[in-house]
Enzyme design. Sequence first.
Site, PDB file in Angstrom:
ATOM      1  N   HIS A 182      -7.614  -5.466  -0.294  1.00  0.00           N
ATOM      2  CA  HIS A 182      -6.395  -4.715  -0.036  1.00  0.00           C
ATOM      3  C   HIS A 182      -5.825  -5.081   1.330  1.00  0.00           C
ATOM      4  O   HIS A 182      -6.476  -4.928   2.358  1.00  0.00           O
ATOM      5  CB  HIS A 182      -6.733  -3.226  -0.088  1.00  0.00           C
ATOM      6  CG  HIS A 182      -5.565  -2.304  -0.106  1.00  0.00           C
ATOM      7  ND1 HIS A 182      -4.796  -2.100  -1.222  1.00  0.00           N
ATOM      8  CD2 HIS A 182      -5.042  -1.495   0.851  1.00  0.00           C
ATOM      9  CE1 HIS A 182      -3.861  -1.207  -0.964  1.00  0.00           C
ATOM     10  NE2 HIS A 182      -3.983  -0.830   0.304  1.00  0.00           N
ATOM     11  N   SER A 219       0.840  -1.188   0.000  1.00  0.00           N
ATOM     12  CA  SER A 219       0.000   0.000   0.000  1.00  0.00           C
ATOM     13  C   SER A 219       0.884   1.251   0.000  1.00  0.00           C
ATOM     14  O   SER A 219       1.705   1.418  -0.886  1.00  0.00           O
ATOM     15  CB  SER A 219      -0.961  -0.046   1.192  1.00  0.00           C
ATOM     16  OG  SER A 219      -1.981   0.916   1.074  1.00  0.00           O
ATOM     17  N   GLU A 262      -9.112  -5.416  -4.593  1.00  0.00           N
ATOM     18  CA  GLU A 262      -8.535  -4.392  -3.729  1.00  0.00           C
ATOM     19  C   GLU A 262      -9.602  -3.567  -3.007  1.00  0.00           C
ATOM     20  O   GLU A 262      -9.521  -3.320  -1.806  1.00  0.00           O
ATOM     21  CB  GLU A 262      -7.659  -3.437  -4.561  1.00  0.00           C
ATOM     22  CG  GLU A 262      -6.451  -4.072  -5.209  1.00  0.00           C
ATOM     23  CD  GLU A 262      -5.245  -4.154  -4.293  1.00  0.00           C
ATOM     24  OE1 GLU A 262      -5.367  -3.786  -3.109  1.00  0.00           O
ATOM     25  OE2 GLU A 262      -4.185  -4.592  -4.766  1.00  0.00           O
TER      26      GLU A 262
END
Length: 581
Positions: free
Chosen positions: A492, A275, A392
């Site tokens: 995610h 990330s 995600e």
Amino acid sequence: MKCRRFLTLFTLFVLGAACSGEGDPESSSGDAPGDDAGVTSDMGAGLDAGPDAGIDAGPRGDAGTGADPFVSDCAESTSTIPGLVTTSVGDIQGIEDGDGAWQFLGIPFAEAPVGDLRWRAPVKPGCLEEQPFVADAFGPACPQLGEDGVVGDEDCLQLNIWTPADYTAEAKLPVLFFIHGGANILGSASQGFGPGRPAYTGRFLAETEDVVVVTVQYRLGPLGFLALPELSSESENDASGHYAPLDHIAALEWVRDNVSRFGGDPERVLLFGQSAGAINVCTLVASPLARNLFSSALMQSGLCTGEPLAEAEEGFGASVDVFEECRDATDRLACLRALPAERIVAAIPGTIEELAYGPVVDGYVLPDSPLALIARGEHNDVPFVLGSTADEMASETIFSLEVETAAEYEALIAAEFGAFGEDTVATILELYPVEDYATPQEALIQVYTDRAFTRGTRTLARAASGASSSPVYRYLFSKTTQSVMGTIPARHGIDLLYVFDVLGTIPVFPTTPADQRVADAMVASWSALARSGDPNASALGARWEAYDAARDDFVDFGATVSAGEGIRREKCDFWDSLTAR
């Protein structure tokens, strides 16, 4: 079972509204820190010396052909006692982590960036006051906005190391250096699932792959990325907004100078992050200041971004005007540096959705945007792995749009993309027909997942592979995970549970043989990349081909691990065409 609210970005990414066990917030001996350390325990000399600063400075340790014997100005002799390591800052005593690894927690790699050192390049630390320094507890998180206010401490520039139980200074083991995510405003290297269960533990990798693992903390939000004309003017490099990446560089330099004493090889360092951590990895891949500090790189669910310095200075200049006493001060910087960190973070914390804090194209750390530097081949050319997850945006933390019916889905697409014309709206609905998904929300998740991450990863893979002499590799993580709350999609952040092989430490996840096979494959591949620059490993069970833009090669970490070509090719082509308009 009572649900506790989750504060960490990692928690929210992975579990959403799940519940986990109650932890002891007062833990302080090798356990994940509690709320007082700056994050919840629940699941969920300066460097401004030019591009080559420090490359040949300091002790190199015992690794490398012809290396000089390790000498520390902070210790009378070099320790050979297992678990007691002599470093450039003095003797450090680790603790045994299980039966197969040593852990060394909370090691300072820079002086506390407080007072006049706030918003300056990190300063190399002096000798540790107490020796041996007992490295048995994580340091505090860097200041950030928690549920009940600002938590953490500015004295947070510390790193953690795990190494195999039988390490020696001559072992020259591959090193995995990890940067945590959290939109550059949240998170820490110590966040986890309760006492003694950190999420980013290197224990399992050290035990099973014979590697050294390093995790690092860095300044977040306004303390790590603030850009102001005054800050740029006082810098000999006429730049600002780069304090977090300079923290990463300082930590990498500390590893270069000291990791051999922990059994690591400073010439085989994998730099990886997830990330915002992956965004920061891209900054380092593109930055001339990070040259020779890592030998391979890996980005999990991140993009290559950068804001021009002038725009950052203008935006932040308006932000700091919130501090009335500093607005018209004769020395605005001195005024701002005198403010408590808690007040600064509370006033301009940033948000996850806006990604307000990130790399600044300052002409120093970043001479140009990271993607442009990579596309021109003006980057640190090392073996490079890029990947994203299949779903995600199935994380309410980073994606807040919601629909319940097909009509709502179609109306939202029309509202969001209508400015591109009716044909564009019609094409999106053809590419993502609601009837192809279990719910309209899942269709919406795929639209935004592909628009941002799937397409963005392909764009970076094409740029890097076209301008690098080193191989580039691409992956997709599509494994769904079973939990006591039901099936969790490949959202995610959930891939980190497999990379660090910590599924089995979380009670809500009944780890299956399929889960363990994927974890084993990822652990082996990440370690192989560090070891040789090639992610292929026997545990992978498939041949991972170097990326070719025409084929769009990738490996899928799904219910099984398989190799393929073309991830959502038609959809990514469409998003490319829309971006080009």
